[in-house]
Scaffold this motif. Sequence first.
Motif, PDB file in Angstrom:
ATOM      1  N   LEU A 544      84.903  51.387 116.633  1.00 26.18           N
ATOM      2  CA  LEU A 544      84.765  51.353 115.181  1.00 26.18           C
ATOM      3  C   LEU A 544      85.211  49.994 114.668  1.00 26.18           C
ATOM      4  O   LEU A 544      86.392  49.656 114.702  1.00 26.18           O
ATOM      5  N   GLY A 545      84.240  49.200 114.200  1.00 24.95           N
ATOM      6  CA  GLY A 545      84.547  47.915 113.596  1.00 24.95           C
ATOM      7  C   GLY A 545      84.965  46.856 114.591  1.00 24.95           C
ATOM      8  O   GLY A 545      84.841  47.008 115.807  1.00 24.95           O
ATOM      9  N   PHE A 546      85.484  45.758 114.027  1.00 23.92           N
ATOM     10  CA  PHE A 546      85.970  44.658 114.866  1.00 23.92           C
ATOM     11  C   PHE A 546      87.100  43.943 114.148  1.00 23.92           C
ATOM     12  O   PHE A 546      87.220  43.988 112.926  1.00 23.92           O
ATOM     13  N   MET A 547      87.948  43.268 114.948  1.00 27.80           N
ATOM     14  CA  MET A 547      89.095  42.529 114.416  1.00 27.80           C
ATOM     15  C   MET A 547      88.969  41.028 114.621  1.00 27.80           C
ATOM     16  O   MET A 547      89.579  40.252 113.894  1.00 27.80           O
ATOM     17  N   LEU A 548      88.217  40.626 115.613  1.00 29.08           N
ATOM     18  CA  LEU A 548      88.003  39.215 115.892  1.00 29.08           C
ATOM     19  C   LEU A 548      86.571  38.842 115.518  1.00 29.08           C
ATOM     20  O   LEU A 548      85.673  39.694 115.533  1.00 29.08           O
ATOM     21  N   ASP A 549      86.339  37.584 115.208  1.00 30.24           N
ATOM     22  CA  ASP A 549      85.038  37.115 114.742  1.00 30.24           C
ATOM     23  C   ASP A 549      83.992  37.233 115.857  1.00 30.24           C
ATOM     24  O   ASP A 549      84.106  36.569 116.893  1.00 30.24           O
ATOM     25  N   PRO A 550      82.959  38.041 115.664  1.00 27.69           N
ATOM     26  CA  PRO A 550      81.932  38.193 116.702  1.00 27.69           C
ATOM     27  C   PRO A 550      81.163  36.920 117.002  1.00 27.69           C
ATOM     28  O   PRO A 550      80.581  36.782 118.081  1.00 27.69           O
TER      29      PRO A 550
END
Length: 644
Positions: A544-550
Amino acid sequence: MNYLLSTLLFLYAAIPVIGQTPTSGSVEWPAYGNDPGGMRFSPLKQINTGNVKQLTVAWTFRTGELEQYKGTSADEKAAFEATPLMVDGTLFFSTPSSRVFAIDAATGQQKWSYDPEVYLRQDLSEITSRGVSVWPTSNGKTASGAAKRILIPTLDGRLIALDAKTGKPVSSFGKDGIVDLRQGVGNISVTSPPAVIGNTIVVGSSMGDNQRFNYERGVVRAYDALTGKLRWSWDPIPRSKTDPGFETWKGPNATQTGAANAWSVISADAERDLVFIPTTSPSPDYYGGERLGKNANASSIVAIRASTGKVVWSYQTVHHDIWDYDNAAQPLLFSYDQNGKPVPAVAVGTKMGHVFILHRETGVPLLPVEERRVPASDIAGEEAHPTQPFPATLPLLGLQKPEAWGLTPDAKAAAQRRIAALRYEGPFTPPSLKGTLVAPGNVGGINWSGMCYDPESGLLITNVNRLAASITLIPRAQLAQSVKNDQELMRAETGMQSGTPYVMKRSYLFAKTETGLTMQTAPPWGTLAAINLKKGTLEWEVPLGFMLDPRQFPEAKQWGSINFGGAIATAGGLVFVAASMDGHFRAFKTSDGSLQWEVPLPAGGQATPMTYQINGKQYVVIAAGGHGKLGTKLGDYVVAYQLP
């Protein structure tokens, strides 16, 4: 066609079918979880897997909330976590400072607002409000001459009844529309909407319970919806030898223990005259030497007779809680299929990632639970309970076996060293002097985000955190020297735990780098998961989601994100959820968890969405205002989506 046949066909057509969507008119969302038992399921399916990608913004409303924080430090704690209600064509919701708004459900235009003028410079553990309640409930009846009321509990411990049409306090309720919840209790807040059952309002409390062991009492109280008069009060902690469970609180100071309060959402079953209270850890969270024993009613789900305040049953999810494993999720009331027969059930999701399915009338588990041996405490004065309850057949969610992780070999090596320095002997490893790795940590597993249930598929769906915490107890006599020698102590969360021999230090297993927060345990760090209750298996689980820049880390979308704010399910085959740190709102396919739609929000979406239909059109709405402690973008938005 004969008369009898035509009559039967007419009656059959009139029976509502689960998931059937009206082609016109309104379908409301009248309670925090839609129904008083918090299933968070909508029968609407105008928006479905076939067209959800076409969703567009219908309207955006701004509350002006950030102006309230100027000259204060409120933005460091503020979180817009409210779920609006939709009743009589109007959306009702609260802001973090307990202000209330009524806006037109079709246009987003303001009808009225009310400001209780909470003083934000006072010492508040949390600055949030998860919403308001309406009386009477959608199937309730208003007493003759009584106006429909919006109930807002405030950060400064007041319960206020507002006229739903005007937003003015109802003068006949309490004193000029206000009941003082702090009277006779102390410095409490309320951050969740009260339960409404018939003409009774049931309200819990919130408190920062790590500062001392004899904190405020975590009483749950019921008030008359018409007059605001107190009907009953229940203290989770037994104070007298004649109170049930008194023998499970041991030690000369045990009856002085505070908290075990209910800060989350309370569920109601009007048919059975029951409210379901999710209680928390006694104070302080991480040392129980002043309250040895099992500590009955704390960290439990307690069913109380709404008309009398008498306990019907109590089921404890953590014995002698010394991990801050509050029951943070709303108890979910649903019909469980047991051997082909519907059984009234309550689903309990915990920070440990455990899911318990209990009989709603007795509290007896409907699925097997095992008492398993867990590690003993090595702290002088502490006695951890030797066993803890584990679901025997349902999957365990959350971080159960932490593994070191880092973006680089050096970062992973640093994580390995940190983990190796901590005590860890599996789940429920007690706090220690050297520092203990607690996994899942106190943010979950399943936190206040809670669960939703799709009765058509039998799927119980929840978002999950996978974050470990480090808990260290410091002998009070050594505190000054510890501060001098341990610079990390200055940056960590510290609970003084006055009245006990120990100060608590809490930090989390992540490192701050140039790229932002980098976790030190292996991903995924946040997921959306579905348990098939018909089979007792994990149907699916996705990041679910992301924390670091893809753009910098292409795999970031597979790593998930810490998340706050729950999910809802619809008959359109969709699960809507925001919650993650990346600021997106998403829809997943209920059957397999595949991502169907995602859009960026104007601010962090740390709230549970809702959906309704008005004038034949379905809307999906979410509060987007960010989360100060989590560090997501703050704002003051309520955003509605619709099909073109």
